[in-house]
Design an enzyme around this catalytic site. Structure first.
Site, PDB file in Angstrom:
ATOM      1  N   SER A   8      -2.586   1.015   1.918  1.00 28.34           N
ATOM      2  CA  SER A   8      -3.197   1.436   0.657  1.00 28.34           C
ATOM      3  C   SER A   8      -4.290   2.454   0.945  1.00 28.34           C
ATOM      4  CB  SER A   8      -3.778   0.230  -0.084  1.00 28.34           C
ATOM      5  OG  SER A   8      -4.634   0.709  -1.098  1.00 28.34           O
ATOM      6  N   HIS A  33       0.714   3.888   0.020  1.00 27.78           N
ATOM      7  CA  HIS A  33       0.512   3.226  -1.272  1.00 27.78           C
ATOM      8  C   HIS A  33      -0.669   3.871  -2.001  1.00 27.78           C
ATOM      9  CE1 HIS A  33       0.804  -0.368  -3.912  1.00 27.78           C
ATOM     10  NE2 HIS A  33      -0.530  -0.346  -3.941  1.00 27.78           N
ATOM     11  N   ASP A  35      -3.062   3.792  -5.236  1.00 27.04           N
ATOM     12  CA  ASP A  35      -3.527   2.930  -6.320  1.00 27.04           C
ATOM     13  C   ASP A  35      -4.140   3.779  -7.417  1.00 27.04           C
ATOM     14  OD1 ASP A  35      -2.987   0.161  -5.528  1.00 27.04           O
ATOM     15  OD2 ASP A  35      -4.211   0.660  -3.788  1.00 27.04           O
ATOM     16  N   MET A  37      -5.759   3.960 -10.868  1.00 25.21           N
ATOM     17  CA  MET A  37      -6.472   3.086 -11.818  1.00 25.21           C
ATOM     18  C   MET A  37      -7.140   3.954 -12.864  1.00 25.21           C
ATOM     19  SD  MET A  37      -8.349   0.496  -9.193  1.00 25.21           S
ATOM     20  CE  MET A  37      -7.553  -0.077  -7.686  1.00 25.21           C
ATOM     21  N   HIS A  66       1.380   2.988  -7.321  1.00 22.06           N
ATOM     22  CA  HIS A  66       1.129   1.757  -8.081  1.00 22.06           C
ATOM     23  C   HIS A  66       0.207   2.108  -9.245  1.00 22.06           C
ATOM     24  CE1 HIS A  66      -1.047  -2.451  -7.946  1.00 22.06           C
ATOM     25  NE2 HIS A  66      -0.358  -2.279  -9.061  1.00 22.06           N
ATOM     26  N   MET A  68      -1.903   1.319 -12.222  1.00 20.92           N
ATOM     27  CA  MET A  68      -2.654   0.305 -12.973  1.00 20.92           C
ATOM     28  C   MET A  68      -3.262   1.027 -14.162  1.00 20.92           C
ATOM     29  SD  MET A  68      -4.190  -1.551  -9.618  1.00 20.92           S
ATOM     30  CE  MET A  68      -3.736  -0.174  -8.577  1.00 20.92           C
ATOM     31  N   MET A 138       1.216  -9.085  -7.460  1.00 20.61           N
ATOM     32  CA  MET A 138      -0.212  -8.932  -7.155  1.00 20.61           C
ATOM     33  C   MET A 138      -0.771 -10.266  -6.674  1.00 20.61           C
ATOM     34  SD  MET A 138      -1.112  -5.806  -7.508  1.00 20.61           S
ATOM     35  CE  MET A 138      -2.830  -6.131  -7.109  1.00 20.61           C
ATOM     36  N   GLY A 145     -10.020  -3.112  -3.791  1.00 19.04           N
ATOM     37  CA  GLY A 145      -9.570  -3.528  -2.464  1.00 19.04           C
ATOM     38  C   GLY A 145     -10.524  -4.575  -1.912  1.00 19.04           C
ATOM     39  N   GLY A 146     -10.130  -5.178  -0.809  1.00 17.21           N
ATOM     40  CA  GLY A 146     -11.025  -6.075  -0.086  1.00 17.21           C
ATOM     41  C   GLY A 146     -11.228  -7.457  -0.681  1.00 17.21           C
ATOM     42  N   ASP A 176       0.714  -7.421  -2.750  1.00 20.72           N
ATOM     43  CA  ASP A 176      -0.412  -6.479  -2.696  1.00 20.72           C
ATOM     44  C   ASP A 176      -1.715  -7.210  -2.993  1.00 20.72           C
ATOM     45  OD1 ASP A 176      -2.136  -4.309  -2.915  1.00 20.72           O
ATOM     46  OD2 ASP A 176      -1.142  -3.439  -4.673  1.00 20.72           O
ATOM     47  N   GLY A 178      -5.235  -8.645  -0.356  1.00 24.88           N
ATOM     48  CA  GLY A 178      -5.637  -9.683   0.596  1.00 24.88           C
ATOM     49  C   GLY A 178      -4.617  -9.950   1.692  1.00 24.88           C
TER      50      GLY A 178
HETATM   51  C1  DX5 Z   1      -5.809  -3.579  -5.766  1.00 21.78           C
HETATM   52  C2  DX5 Z   1      -4.819  -2.637  -5.166  1.00 21.78           C
HETATM   53  C3  DX5 Z   1      -4.482  -2.861  -3.746  1.00 21.78           C
HETATM   54  C4  DX5 Z   1      -5.644  -2.848  -2.795  1.00 21.78           C
HETATM   55  C5  DX5 Z   1      -5.322  -3.718  -1.635  1.00 21.78           C
HETATM   56  O1  DX5 Z   1      -5.862  -3.382  -7.131  1.00 21.78           O
HETATM   57  O2  DX5 Z   1      -3.599  -2.678  -5.884  1.00 21.78           O
HETATM   58  O3  DX5 Z   1      -3.463  -1.980  -3.307  1.00 21.78           O
HETATM   59  O4  DX5 Z   1      -5.990  -1.582  -2.358  1.00 21.78           O
HETATM   60  O5  DX5 Z   1      -6.444  -3.779  -0.850  1.00 21.78           O
HETATM   61  P1  DX5 Z   1      -6.668  -4.891   0.255  1.00 21.78           P
HETATM   62  O6  DX5 Z   1      -5.521  -4.814   1.214  1.00 21.78           O
HETATM   63  O7  DX5 Z   1      -7.966  -4.510   0.845  1.00 21.78           O
HETATM   64  O8  DX5 Z   1      -6.704  -6.218  -0.468  1.00 21.78           O
HETATM   65 ZN    ZN Z   2      -1.851  -1.497  -5.105  1.00 18.18          ZN
END
Ligand code: DX5
Ligand code: ZN
Length: 218
Positions: A8, A33, A35, A37, A66, A68, A138, A145-146, A176, A178
């Site tokens: 990601s 990947h 993201d 948003m 992806h 969102m 999800m 992230g994180g 996706d 954690g």
């Molecule tokens: C969260 C994203 C993920 C995120 C994953 O909304 O869709 O792709 O970046 O990040 P980690 O791997 O740090 O959980």
């Molecule tokens: Zn994602």
């Protein structure tokens, strides 16, 4: 079947994205990947079409986008000339998932639908499941992230595994949020063949990226 790893880019150094992507040139079976948003579907905001287009010009790996966003139809239409390999939007963002999937399939080689942790798998109709190329599960609340992997995901993955087998659905199962070496092999055993990982892949600096990917493959 080889597990695809989707780093990601949310966790990469955006100021040096071209250099960051180059560190993955020799990697096999990875997708980048993205993201996307919009600040509405999720509280956070990342980037939109201009940046996606720029990334598509410098990427040597398939792009896994992806979305969102509250209006996936806008992106399906406006990005149709951009070489996105997989286009995933959220089930929760539309009242007409089947129509959107069919529309997206006219423009993108692979189309996915994503469900948030609180959305039961059985909300997805068999028509939807037979049309999609990928189901994004999800394992954290989308937006950041994180975060830590939500344990309730295991039960959902089992329902998906059973239903896939019973109906011979051939969609890819992507997880996706954690994801790291602590749960990757269990996720693969549970039927996931595409793992998204942001913080885990990008930790330890560029010298570690490829090694981190291998750790996820077990
Ligand atoms: C969260 C994203 C993920 C995120 C994953 O909304 O869709 O792709 O970046 O990040 P980690 O791997 O740090 O959980
Ligand atoms: Zn994602």
């Amino acid at each position: 079947m080889t597990t695809i790893i989707s780093p990601s880019l949310l966790s990469c150094d955006f100021m040096n994205i071209e250099t960051e992507l180059k560190h993955f040139d020799s990697a096999k079976d990875i997708w980048f990947h993205l993201d996307i948003m919009d600040g509405h579907f999720v509280p956070n905001m990342t980037f939109g079409n201009p940046i996606i287009k720029m990334i598509s010009k410098i990427s040597n790996h398939p792009l896994d986008a992806h979305f969102m966003v509250t209006n996936p139809d806008f992106y399906i239409e406006t990005l149709k000339d951009v070489p996105i390999h997989n286009f995933t939007f959220h089930y929760e963002a539309t009242s007409t998932p089947l129509e959107l999937i069919k529309e997206a399939k006219m423009h993108y080689p692979s189309v996915g639908i994503s469900i948030k942790p609180g959305t039961p798998f059985d909300k997805l109709s068999e028509e939807v499941l037979s049309e999609i190329d990928l189901l994004l599960v999800m394992s954290v609340e989308p937006g950041f992230g994180g975060q830590s992997f939500i344990e309730g995901t295991w039960e959902k993955l089992e329902q998906i595994r059973v239903k896939k087998l019973a109906n011979k659905f051939d969609f890819m199962v992507q997880v996706d949020g954690g994801v790291g070496s602590a749960n990757a092999s269990q996720l693969i055993e549970a039927g996931c063949n595409n793992l998204v990982a942001g913080s885990f892949v990008f930790k330890g600096g560029p010298d570690q990226y490829l090694n981190n990917i291998e750790l996820l493959r077990g």
